[in-house]
Design an enzyme around this catalytic site. Structure first.
Site: not given
Length: 297
Positions: A122, A236, A238
């Protein structure tokens, strides 16, 4: 500090500067720490960013690389300041973080020079491009799509939606045939989330675009000719990484690269220590699923 042979490799994560009440705090979102800890099976540590004067940022690098075996660059609500890439002044109300810029843009280049594994997501993905001389669209949804691609769509999340909707699948990314990402993920097309208002404009010469959305937005890049893991993604991975096979593969590969670097670093220190009796610092160089936090940061 001498590396211990049986400890987990260490991944440094530069902080954001956030105002909590009247005071600035150096902080990293828990979801990023969880992904490094559980997905990469490495020990995350927070790297405070420099205070002014920013020239001191370069002085931190030797200390950072003496401690860290890899670097992970997170997303953030803040944007890279456009002065770093010759952009127009930011609009009123845009959140910036010059302190983070001061560390990360230098840190990125030195990671590649020193063959330190680097994974950027990001904001970190955008920092990767700027660090090597690329530029950004400050409001990418207002810019026409790339020639030959579908009309530009809005890559921003709806902040009124529940988090699982905000971070849910948003669009496909088409990966370059034979590239690092296809080789790593074993597919040409993946589905990703989308929570960004900025995006890559001119790609830095040192980088290779390996994934794009249907509207041409660059979503995945690698550093050209890098000796170690040096990849970035606009989405993203994660977020609830343990539920997403693509995220698991990305963090596992990053962790494997960091482990390889840690083993080389420990061996270098052992040789140096045995050679003259003194440690001279860094001269060479199935994740667990701990906490599963859903916080946004």
């Amino acid at each position: 500090m001498t590396r211990k042979a049986h400890r987990r490799p260490i991944v440094g994560i530069p902080c954001d500067v956030k105002m909590l009440g009247p005071h600035p705090f150096h902080a990293v979102g828990e979801k990023y720490l969880a992904a490094v800890d559980g997905g990469a099976d490495c020990q995350p540590i927070l790297l405070p960013v420099p205070r002014e004067p920013f020239k001191e940022a370069a002085d931190q690098l030797d200390e950072i690389f003496a401690l860290c075996d890899g670097i992970f660059l997170t997303g953030s609500h803040s944007n890279v300041h456009p002065e770093n890439y010759g952009g127009t002044p930011p609009r009123e109300g845009v959140l910036l973080d010059r302190q983070r810029d001061a560390l990360t843009l230098t840190l990125i280049r030195h990671c590649v020079e020193r063959s330190v594994p680097l994974f950027a997501v990001c904001r970190g993905f955008q920092e990767l491009n700027v660090a090597f001389g690329g530029t950004l669209h400050q409001h990418i949804h207002e810019v026409p799509s790339e020639p030959g691609f579908a009309p530009r769509f809005d890559h921003r999340e709806n902040k009124d939606d529940p988090l699982d909707i905000q971070y849910g699948p948003a669009h496909d990314v088409m990966l370059e045939a034979g590239g690092a990402f296809e080789n790593l993920l074993g597919t040409r097309t993946i589905e990703v989330n989308s929570l960004h208002g900025q995006g890559v404009a001119r790609i830095a010469d040192a980088l290779v675009a390996e994934g794009r959305a249907a509207d041409g937005t660059v979503e995945a890049m690698r550093v050209r000719g890098a000796a170690a893991f040096a990849l970035g993604v606009q989405w993203h991975p994660e977020w609830k990484y343990w539920e997403n096979p693509v995220s698991q593969k990305l963090f596992r590969a990053f962790g494997d690269a960091v482990r390889e670097a840690a083993a080389a670093n420990a061996e270098t220190e052992r040789v140096v220590s045995h050679g003259d009796g003194q440690r001279t610092g860094r001269e060479g160089r199935e994740g667990r699923q701990r906490g599963r936090p859903d916080q946004v940061a």
